[in-house]
Design an enzyme around this catalytic site. Structure first.
Site, PDB file in Angstrom:
ATOM      1  N   ARG A  79      15.777  40.713  17.301  1.00  0.00           N
ATOM      2  CA  ARG A  79      15.181  39.910  16.217  1.00  0.00           C
ATOM      3  C   ARG A  79      16.229  38.927  15.685  1.00  0.00           C
ATOM      4  NH1 ARG A  79      15.437  41.595  11.334  1.00  0.00           N
ATOM      5  NH2 ARG A  79      14.842  43.773  11.659  1.00  0.00           N
ATOM      6  N   TYR A 131      -3.146  18.195  12.450  1.00  0.00           N
ATOM      7  CA  TYR A 131      -3.697  19.316  13.220  1.00  0.00           C
ATOM      8  C   TYR A 131      -4.319  20.318  12.231  1.00  0.00           C
ATOM      9  CZ  TYR A 131      -3.762  23.884  15.313  1.00  0.00           C
ATOM     10  OH  TYR A 131      -4.163  25.143  15.688  1.00  0.00           O
ATOM     11  N   ASP A 205       6.305  16.638  13.018  1.00  0.00           N
ATOM     12  CA  ASP A 205       5.684  17.425  14.079  1.00  0.00           C
ATOM     13  C   ASP A 205       5.621  16.520  15.313  1.00  0.00           C
ATOM     14  OD1 ASP A 205       3.898  18.555  15.874  1.00  0.00           O
ATOM     15  OD2 ASP A 205       2.643  19.425  14.302  1.00  0.00           O
ATOM     16  N   LYS A 230       2.598  23.443  24.205  1.00  0.00           N
ATOM     17  CA  LYS A 230       2.000  22.240  24.792  1.00  0.00           C
ATOM     18  C   LYS A 230       2.885  21.684  25.923  1.00  0.00           C
ATOM     19  CE  LYS A 230      -1.127  22.428  21.403  1.00  0.00           C
ATOM     20  NZ  LYS A 230      -0.590  23.380  20.468  1.00  0.00           N
TER      21      LYS A 230
END
Ligand SMILES: Cc1ncc(COP(=O)(O)O)c(C=O)c1O
Ligand SMILES: N[C@@H](CCSC[C@H](N)C(=O)O)C(=O)O
Length: 442
Positions: A79, A131, A205, A230
């Site tokens: 982590r 988005y 973004d 993406k």
């Protein structure tokens, strides 16, 4: 005395060439060979050195939650850090022109990490075309986190300036926007935001472009982030998010959040993303060449197409002043929701799916899919056309794609046959250049 060896002579004449290859820097170090010429991005994307004890060509997957040893060792718990993830982060920092990159479990995970630095009373200025998931998170923060979120038309610098104040702690931008493909002036807005408040963070973004086509940090932004789901991975087989910054303190703040919440990218997913990113240049070149041809095909047949590669895009010049390509996402309108539905259902190669940036071509109706979480009233207020179709163009053969789309347009009844082929019904009805007038059939 013997004269200089051939390579030495060559080296003298061509100082810019790294003839013996010894100057190659290890990835993830900044890869400016000592001859001063930085590698092109296509080279940087592929070139990595794992530093592995067995000289493995591919970075090993450290599929381990824990690392044995005492305090002070580099890794103790995945982590907090994992060698495969670190390698990816350092490789990505280079690709993004960032001092530091951090990879997390999704694009929305990245957005969450970034917005967690906001405090109640802070103000965020953002766009009116975003988005759906980003809009959903910002709405949550507004309703539950005491954050004042202002949605404005970020294509207009004067409108953004009017919304900025000394209380603005974050400006969150998308460009091109998803799905209306609006262009936002990253440099102009970054300067204005920093002028309004020197402590304001401008976050961009960059999902619609990827670092192959646009580098927001070079344009004045403080944070660039994107969905690695993406273009970066390119095959729709992994979810990932990535954040890039130049400020060390901002990087530490984000790392603190990632370690605290546990959203760092898992080792196998880090490996998948590293593998995917190596082909980003070839995929993007092919995808955007296909997208350009399809955008022209639709426009030439009378559809209103939104794509920054088209000269008809009202912000064509602005886009090309800050980006190196147009990407592979375009949208177009038909004037009718039912008609759009029939088109979407009639394609075969363009699969009905959310997301974009994949090697396969995709088709969707954002208002029903990716942007369905924005309520209909808000969609109307923000002029998001209900009939809009979004295409994400892949790497298939162009003729096959055009054929697939053509048969879908004909079968859906979206075009009228003419002696030269066909044209959009809206052209036949003299409706060219309209902003969408959605006609709903009963
Ligand atoms: C522009 C944009 N930003 C962020 C995201 C979020 O990425 P992810 O799905 O990886 O969480 C998406 C899509 O999901 C997107 O289209
Ligand atoms: N059901 C998902 C929708 C994901 S949309 C993915 C992508 N960003 C796109 O624009 O297609 C959700 O509710 O988030």
């Amino acid at each position: 005395m013997a004269g200089p060896s051939a390579p030495a002579v060559l080296a003298k004449g061509m100082k810019h060439l790294d003839l013996d290859g010894h100057d190659l820097p290890p990835s993830p170090a900044p890869s400016s060979p000592s001859n001063g010429r930085k590698y092109a991005l296509a080279t940087e994307l592929v070139y990595t050195e794992s530093g592995d004890q067995y000289n493995s060509s591919s970075m090993p997957i450290y599929q381990s939650a824990t690392f044995k040893g005492g305090p002070g060792q580099e890794y103790d718990y995945s982590r907090s850090g994992n060698p495969t993830r670190t390698h990816l982060e350092r490789h990505m920092a280079k690709i993004m022109n960032a001092n530091r990159a951090l990879v997390v479990s999704s694009g929305m995970g990245a957005c969450d990490v970034i917005t967690r630095i906001l405090k109640p009373g802070d103000e965020v200025v953002t766009g009116d075309d975003l988005y759906g998931g980003t809009n959903r998170l910002l709405t949550y923060l507004k309703e539950n986190g005491g954050i004042n979120v202002k949605h404005v038309d970020t294509t207009k610098l004067d409108v953004v300036k009017a919304a900025l104040s000394s209380k603005t702690t974050m400006v969150l931008l998308e460009t091109p926007t998803n799905p209306l493909i609006k262009i936002v002036d990253i440099s102009g807005i970054s300067s204005a935001a920093h002028e309004a408040n020197t402590d304001c963070y401008v976050a961009v973004d960059n999902t619609m472009m990827s670092p192959y086509l646009q580098n927001p940090l070079d344009l004045g932004a403080d944070v660039t982030y994107e969905s690695g789901t993406k273009y970066l991975s390119g095959h729709h087989d992994v979810m990932a998010g990535i954040i890039g910054v130049n400020s060390a303190s901002l990087g530490d703040k984000f790392y603190f959040m990632i370690n605290s919440t546990g959203c760092g990218l898992a080792p196998f997913d880090s490996w998948l993303l590293l593998r995917g990113v190596k082909t980003l240049a070839v995929r993007m070149e092919k995808q955007q060449a296909n997208a350009m041809a399809i955008a022209e095909f639709l426009e030439n047949h009378g559809f209103k197409v939104r794509y920054p590669g088209l000269k008809s895009h009202s912000q064509y010049a602005l886009h090309w002043s800050q980006a190196r390509g147009a990407g592979a996402v375009l949208s177009f309108e038909t004037g009718s929701i039912n008609l759009s539905e029939r088109i979407v259902e009639s394609t075969k190669l363009f699969g009905i799916s959310v997301s974009f940036g994949c090697v396969n071509s995709l088709i969707s109706m954002p208002c029903r899919m990716s942007h369905a979480s924005i309520d209909p009233a808000t969609r109307k207020e923000r002029a998001l056309p209900e009939d809009i179709i979004r295409l994400c163009v892949g790497i298939e053969d162009l003729t096959d794609l055009v054929d697939d789309l053509s048969q879908a347009l004909v079968r859906a009844g979206a075009v009228r046959l003419t002696s030269e082929g066909f044209e959009a019904l809206s052209v036949a009805e003299g409706e060219t250049g309209r902003t969408t007038q959605v006609v709903d059939e009963p």
